[in-house]
Design a protein around this motif. Sequence first.
Motif, PDB file in Angstrom:
ATOM      1  N   ARG A 144      15.546 -45.733 -11.549  1.00 45.02           N
ATOM      2  CA  ARG A 144      16.893 -45.541 -10.997  1.00 45.02           C
ATOM      3  C   ARG A 144      17.083 -46.279  -9.687  1.00 45.02           C
ATOM      4  O   ARG A 144      16.152 -46.449  -8.913  1.00 45.02           O
ATOM      5  N   ARG A 145      18.316 -46.699  -9.510  1.00 44.82           N
ATOM      6  CA  ARG A 145      18.669 -47.345  -8.243  1.00 44.82           C
ATOM      7  C   ARG A 145      18.830 -46.278  -7.177  1.00 44.82           C
ATOM      8  O   ARG A 145      19.452 -45.230  -7.406  1.00 44.82           O
ATOM      9  N   ILE A 146      18.279 -46.548  -6.028  1.00 42.48           N
ATOM     10  CA  ILE A 146      18.373 -45.575  -4.937  1.00 42.48           C
ATOM     11  C   ILE A 146      18.748 -46.300  -3.647  1.00 42.48           C
ATOM     12  O   ILE A 146      18.662 -47.521  -3.554  1.00 42.48           O
ATOM     13  N   ASN A 147      19.147 -45.502  -2.687  1.00 41.05           N
ATOM     14  CA  ASN A 147      19.403 -45.988  -1.332  1.00 41.05           C
ATOM     15  C   ASN A 147      20.273 -47.247  -1.318  1.00 41.05           C
ATOM     16  O   ASN A 147      19.972 -48.227  -0.639  1.00 41.05           O
ATOM     17  N   ILE A 148      21.343 -47.218  -2.072  1.00 40.06           N
ATOM     18  CA  ILE A 148      22.264 -48.364  -2.069  1.00 40.06           C
ATOM     19  C   ILE A 148      22.909 -48.441  -0.686  1.00 40.06           C
ATOM     20  O   ILE A 148      23.568 -47.500  -0.239  1.00 40.06           O
ATOM     21  N   GLU A 149      22.681 -49.539  -0.021  1.00 43.50           N
ATOM     22  CA  GLU A 149      23.130 -49.655   1.366  1.00 43.50           C
ATOM     23  C   GLU A 149      24.614 -49.959   1.457  1.00 43.50           C
ATOM     24  O   GLU A 149      25.292 -49.522   2.376  1.00 43.50           O
ATOM     25  N   ASP A 150      25.116 -50.730   0.499  1.00 42.97           N
ATOM     26  CA  ASP A 150      26.510 -51.119   0.543  1.00 42.97           C
ATOM     27  C   ASP A 150      27.355 -50.020  -0.089  1.00 42.97           C
ATOM     28  O   ASP A 150      27.283 -49.765  -1.286  1.00 42.97           O
ATOM     29  N   ALA A 151      28.178 -49.359   0.737  1.00 43.21           N
ATOM     30  CA  ALA A 151      28.997 -48.243   0.226  1.00 43.21           C
ATOM     31  C   ALA A 151      29.870 -48.676  -0.934  1.00 43.21           C
ATOM     32  O   ALA A 151      30.213 -47.870  -1.799  1.00 43.21           O
TER      33      ALA A 151
ATOM     34  N   LYS B 164      37.100 -45.848  -3.861  1.00 50.60           N
ATOM     35  CA  LYS B 164      36.066 -45.259  -3.010  1.00 50.60           C
ATOM     36  C   LYS B 164      34.706 -45.417  -3.696  1.00 50.60           C
ATOM     37  O   LYS B 164      34.486 -44.876  -4.785  1.00 50.60           O
ATOM     38  N   GLU B 165      33.848 -46.186  -3.081  1.00 47.10           N
ATOM     39  CA  GLU B 165      32.468 -46.351  -3.567  1.00 47.10           C
ATOM     40  C   GLU B 165      32.432 -46.688  -5.057  1.00 47.10           C
ATOM     41  O   GLU B 165      31.607 -46.173  -5.804  1.00 47.10           O
ATOM     42  N   SER B 166      33.343 -47.509  -5.497  1.00 45.92           N
ATOM     43  CA  SER B 166      33.481 -47.743  -6.936  1.00 45.92           C
ATOM     44  C   SER B 166      33.461 -49.220  -7.307  1.00 45.92           C
ATOM     45  O   SER B 166      34.022 -49.618  -8.317  1.00 45.92           O
ATOM     46  N   GLY B 167      32.843 -50.030  -6.515  1.00 46.94           N
ATOM     47  CA  GLY B 167      32.737 -51.440  -6.824  1.00 46.94           C
ATOM     48  C   GLY B 167      33.943 -52.229  -6.362  1.00 46.94           C
ATOM     49  O   GLY B 167      34.868 -51.689  -5.739  1.00 46.94           O
ATOM     50  N   ARG B 168      33.916 -53.503  -6.670  1.00 47.98           N
ATOM     51  CA  ARG B 168      35.036 -54.359  -6.283  1.00 47.98           C
ATOM     52  C   ARG B 168      36.197 -54.158  -7.252  1.00 47.98           C
ATOM     53  O   ARG B 168      36.008 -53.853  -8.424  1.00 47.98           O
ATOM     54  N   LEU B 169      37.400 -54.388  -6.731  1.00 48.73           N
ATOM     55  CA  LEU B 169      38.589 -54.315  -7.574  1.00 48.73           C
ATOM     56  C   LEU B 169      38.917 -55.742  -8.006  1.00 48.73           C
ATOM     57  O   LEU B 169      39.450 -56.528  -7.229  1.00 48.73           O
ATOM     58  N   ASN B 170      38.609 -56.035  -9.247  1.00 46.69           N
ATOM     59  CA  ASN B 170      38.830 -57.404  -9.712  1.00 46.69           C
ATOM     60  C   ASN B 170      40.088 -57.551 -10.553  1.00 46.69           C
ATOM     61  O   ASN B 170      40.352 -58.633 -11.068  1.00 46.69           O
TER      62      ASN B 170
ATOM     63  N   ILE C 156      40.596 -43.530  -4.988  1.00 54.89           N
ATOM     64  CA  ILE C 156      40.093 -43.316  -6.342  1.00 54.89           C
ATOM     65  C   ILE C 156      38.588 -43.527  -6.400  1.00 54.89           C
ATOM     66  O   ILE C 156      38.090 -44.598  -6.020  1.00 54.89           O
ATOM     67  N   ASN C 157      37.907 -42.499  -6.850  1.00 54.30           N
ATOM     68  CA  ASN C 157      36.476 -42.638  -7.154  1.00 54.30           C
ATOM     69  C   ASN C 157      36.340 -42.675  -8.674  1.00 54.30           C
ATOM     70  O   ASN C 157      36.675 -41.714  -9.355  1.00 54.30           O
ATOM     71  N   LEU C 158      35.879 -43.780  -9.179  1.00 60.90           N
ATOM     72  CA  LEU C 158      35.851 -43.991 -10.624  1.00 60.90           C
ATOM     73  C   LEU C 158      34.678 -43.303 -11.313  1.00 60.90           C
ATOM     74  O   LEU C 158      34.628 -43.257 -12.544  1.00 60.90           O
ATOM     75  N   SER C 159      33.750 -42.807 -10.528  1.00 63.96           N
ATOM     76  CA  SER C 159      32.569 -42.190 -11.135  1.00 63.96           C
ATOM     77  C   SER C 159      32.976 -41.023 -12.029  1.00 63.96           C
ATOM     78  O   SER C 159      33.737 -40.146 -11.629  1.00 63.96           O
ATOM     79  N   GLY C 160      32.479 -41.046 -13.238  1.00 63.38           N
ATOM     80  CA  GLY C 160      32.751 -39.960 -14.166  1.00 63.38           C
ATOM     81  C   GLY C 160      34.010 -40.156 -14.987  1.00 63.38           C
ATOM     82  O   GLY C 160      34.244 -39.405 -15.931  1.00 63.38           O
ATOM     83  N   LEU C 161      34.857 -41.145 -14.648  1.00 69.13           N
ATOM     84  CA  LEU C 161      36.083 -41.368 -15.410  1.00 69.13           C
ATOM     85  C   LEU C 161      35.784 -42.219 -16.641  1.00 69.13           C
ATOM     86  O   LEU C 161      34.901 -43.069 -16.618  1.00 69.13           O
ATOM     87  N   PRO C 162      36.538 -42.020 -17.712  1.00 67.49           N
ATOM     88  CA  PRO C 162      36.320 -42.830 -18.921  1.00 67.49           C
ATOM     89  C   PRO C 162      36.646 -44.294 -18.657  1.00 67.49           C
ATOM     90  O   PRO C 162      37.552 -44.606 -17.876  1.00 67.49           O
ATOM     91  N   PHE C 163      35.928 -45.163 -19.303  1.00 66.37           N
ATOM     92  CA  PHE C 163      36.198 -46.596 -19.107  1.00 66.37           C
ATOM     93  C   PHE C 163      35.743 -47.375 -20.330  1.00 66.37           C
ATOM     94  O   PHE C 163      35.029 -46.857 -21.196  1.00 66.37           O
TER      95      PHE C 163
ATOM     96  N   PHE D   5      29.168 -50.197  -3.533  1.00 65.65           N
ATOM     97  CA  PHE D   5      28.548 -50.025  -4.847  1.00 65.65           C
ATOM     98  C   PHE D   5      27.870 -48.665  -5.017  1.00 65.65           C
ATOM     99  O   PHE D   5      26.991 -48.495  -5.843  1.00 65.65           O
ATOM    100  N   LYS D   6      28.280 -47.709  -4.235  1.00 66.44           N
ATOM    101  CA  LYS D   6      27.675 -46.373  -4.307  1.00 66.44           C
ATOM    102  C   LYS D   6      27.862 -45.729  -5.676  1.00 66.44           C
ATOM    103  O   LYS D   6      27.153 -44.782  -6.026  1.00 66.44           O
TER     104      LYS D   6
END
Lengths: 795, 416
Positions: free
Chosen positions: A654-661, B403-409, B67-74, A663-664
């Motif tokens: 597993r990925r841990i301690n991701i520094e860049d928020a 929020k903490e959900s990657g880049r918006l492309n 928006i935190n995308l974690s857990g949302l369907p995709f 990609f959290k």
Amino acid sequence: MTGRIYLTCILILIGSIVLGCPVRIHVSDSLGNPLSNIAVKIKPLSGKTDVSGDLVLELKQGRHFIQLLDNSGILLESFVFVDCNSQKTFNFILNNTARRSIELKETIVRSKTVKQAIEASPFAVQAIDLKKDYNKGGDISEVLNRASGVKIRTDGSIGAPVQINLGGLQGKAVRLFRDGIPVELFGHGFSLGTIPANMLDRIEIYKGVMPLYLASDALGGGVNLVSRHEYKNQAEISYERGSFNTHRATLYGIWNDPAKKWYVGTNSSFNYSDNNYKVEAPFIDTETSVTSYRNVRRFHDATRTLYVEGFAGLQNRAWADDLRLTVLGSGFYKELQHDILMNKVNGQALSKEKNYTGLLNYKKNFFDERLKVSLLSTYSFFKTRFIDTATVRYGWDGSIIGTGLTPGEINGGNDQRLDYRFFSARLNVSYALSHKHTVDFSELFHHQNRKGSDPLGSISPVENIDVLTVPAFYRKDVMALGLRSTWFDDRVESIVALKYYHFNTKGFTTDNSGTGWRSANDTSRIGYLAGLRWTKGRFLTKVSYEYATRLPDEIEIFGDGVLSKENMDLQPEKSHNVNLNARYSIINGDNRLTLSADLFFRKVKDGIFLQKDIPYNRYINFEHSEIKGFEFEASYATGKRFDLGANFTYQDIRRINIEDALFKIEEGSRVPNIPFLFGNFWLNQGFKGVFNRADRMEINWNANYTHRFFLHTIPKGNEPALFGKVEDFQSSLIIPADGRLGLFSNNAGVYYHFPNQKISLSGECRNIGNVKLYDNFSVQKPGRSFHVKLVYHIF
Amino acid sequence: MKTSKQLRNLMLGLVALAFMASCKKDNDDPKEPDTDLPANETWVIYNASAGWSGGVYALKDNKSREINLSGLPFFQVSSNMGGRAFGKTLYRVNSAAGAQGLLKMDINASGNVVEGKFLASQSTQYITNYLVVSATEGYYWDDVRGGLKVQTFNPTTMERTGEIDFSSLSEGLPNESAGQLIIAKRDDKLYVDLLLGTKLAGDWQVTPPNKEVAIAVYDLTQKTILGVTKFAGTTNLGVFIDNVLWSIDEVTKDLYFVAVGDMKRQSSEFSSKILRIKNGETQFDQTFSIDIKAYQFPAEFNRLFAYNNKIYTTIPSRAVSYYGGGQHGVKYRDDVWYWNEIDVNTKRATRLNIPADSFYGTQNPFFHNGEIYFVSNNTTESFFGVNQYNPSTKVVKETFRLKESGRLNGFNIITE
């Protein structure tokens, strides 16, 4: 010229006769302390034990009368039976009574095989003895894939790259050696995917901590392929014919002069395959462009490898125990059928390689065997070509679907020539401070230069030159200093060591657009390791730790010149590796049940992964990850006739301690594209006297299971249960992508040994169920295939 | 016996550990709905990891300003460079796995994005330019079927229906294409970039013999090529297929293009320009061009949206080069691309109060319900989201941020 040398070696080998083999006599007292200066007589030979209580004598196969003596006279008389097919160590324990009286008796000696000796070291190591696999078809990657905790990944075709997954780490994190030398120096003709078992004595799998003598910068362990070196004269040829117009042949031979002063030999192989197995491939309708899938034979994946090795050595001289010169040449030709997705199909792209290498190996023990020195140096010439200049495009049926296009089926066109020069040297020094403590020192130095050209490749924007014409060099050295000790009558063995890693490199790097600029890198690191082994009765327990560093290698920095581009900014990857092993054996007469378990932990920083991109892939430092896993193996054997067993491995990576928020969302997610649950099952049954009183036959069945895994990251919040359905999201980026929970395949074989003990004939069926198998996403591996192999022992 | 038990316990412990580690954890984090959000809109979000893979998400009732995308369907794709919405249907370049072609995506009854039909390109490279005009009219480019041909397809069935042949415009040069980077339709005419030249070794752009750009105009009613219009002083219309560099001003109906120039050599003489073909015309407006040199140089325009005689594009805050200054993706993709509004008459640029972008995403602004929406990825300000700008009131408002959900492309709005 090479052919003449090769023929000469064969003729010499044919004229040889059976002699003896080296036998280690070890003498100790009842407390396990080695006894030095004990005279050993085995007529007509004699000698004295060294400080370690050891004496090595060359003995013929068979029964020998042995006497142990000191100044007071004869201490022990006994018989030993030497079997040269397994390297023998005979242990003699002298108690006070024995030292005072003469006793004539036949001693039952249980000697450790090399495999047992290796596995008794403090490291988490598994040794696979290949002698019983010489009559089996295929290459050693298949043997390796059945080992506990090991997952081999390949496209499936002969000659395709083979990746080892070990303890949750894969790719270059796992180092591969042949006789302690990085295997890359032997060329593509000698790789996991091309060499049959006949070329090796055994495979050593180091799971986590690497032994000092390899002086390695492996991050997560390594594999050492140990060449055959029989001590009796021998010549053996093998030929395998398989599906898909596959041919494999090997030639092994060694001839020692009767006085044991010199020897010559060869260890060579040839492979050819059309690799034209059927795959389910996409077809685009000419009119509508709608995609349909049809089973079609691959048409542009022929592979040919030739590996010719000849060696000669002087031994048992005053100035050298062994001085060996090895000269080898190898050739590799491979057509490139498709891209990493099997969507793009090529009809002309190919790669070629020629390699010439010389190796010089010197071994000498000094000061009554207390100081052992081994020095190995190699020099290699490599010439590689990558040709992708087609201006037409192909469909999966081999038809041309487009003409007059820009050169290059794979990328923007390549006509690449690269010349490499490699120099590599390894020094191993071992000094016994006492019979309990030994200091080991190892140093590996590696240097390479690369220069080439590609008129269709990258051009630097400033100087406007072909970047490959600019010489690039890569250099690394790894140093290790350690102390090995034994305690409590050898029941406990410990090792501690320090390591120093350094590399520097200079050359051109290019981006995904083919832009290039000059760059350089110079980095050094310190590492350390410790291991402890405890044996008590049927229990064997080990714990080991290493702060490991792996230096980026030349391929990762400079690219492979085909599908991956350079990245001169790569940093070494680091890992804290912990292994805890336990093994328990229950022995009842000929019945043996062995249970073993390995608990492992890795904490990786700056891990190097291949980042797939368009149009080129690139190796990058990929954040941090944590691996918790275990492997378990159970095997049961009845004598030498029957054995069965199973192993399975689970690794939570597993990925841990991701520094860049930013990609959290990936925090705690599985590192994608790595199998995390897999296992093997096997069953062997032997028969004697099938058609003749002196013949033998074996049947074998083995199976492999790999649980599904994802190609790309799935956020932990969306991760399906281990055996649950994919419900929270839609993805076709799963391996396998057809809804199966995992991949199951099984193979079977029949092996017959003729009564004359010179010929064995085998037949195998692989992937019996003709199941669609995948290691690398959508790249389909071969379906059901049949193989016949003949092994002939000339003498 | 005792040791056997210990071993058994150890094994049982290990097995239990493995299965516990594999258990799924539910993400129960219900959020209160934001009543300020337009209830009839479905927001389609394309996010991307550092390696470009990501998901396509559809948010309707669960929209929020953060928006935190974690857990949302995709719907997962291997390379996420955004997509285009047409009604309630979405389109993107290449399949989920990356096969060359065009993928249709639908929103199912549960409101989730799901994979639709796929139109395969015969090309082996990432070059399938396309245009969806209606449910039954679409165009794409496939080099293997002919560089000087534009393919037609049905965006509903995702089947090829034919081709338009521009081969008569060939000058016999090594690299010739029509519609590789620009396919635009206005009224009953198709405007495609005509690039005739040579791809020099080590370049990915084609170099034309003359320093000019050309648009071939095709009359869809008459099914004839009306002609070729050229504009000198710059080269290379468009840059790559997910980076659309043409725009029709829906108020004036003027058609604008970006010529990026030779991005390797960045010649001052032939710099990047925004060009125009006015409404009702089929020739370049030779009196009009917006030159990047007026704002920043070396640099080029790499986004384009036209609305009511205003151009919305990015202008970097410093000189940039796709090739120079170190590894691509490090310097060119710094947070330097500021959103600007350029008056086409005065050519005065006004920087909008929107976080600068980094060019990881290439989506153009778009007009919706009276406002223009801008996507920004800004590491410095930790902003990966959308702002909306009212061209009448000049007010900027943050639409949402990830929020903490990657880049918006990519970002689309689908209205019920």
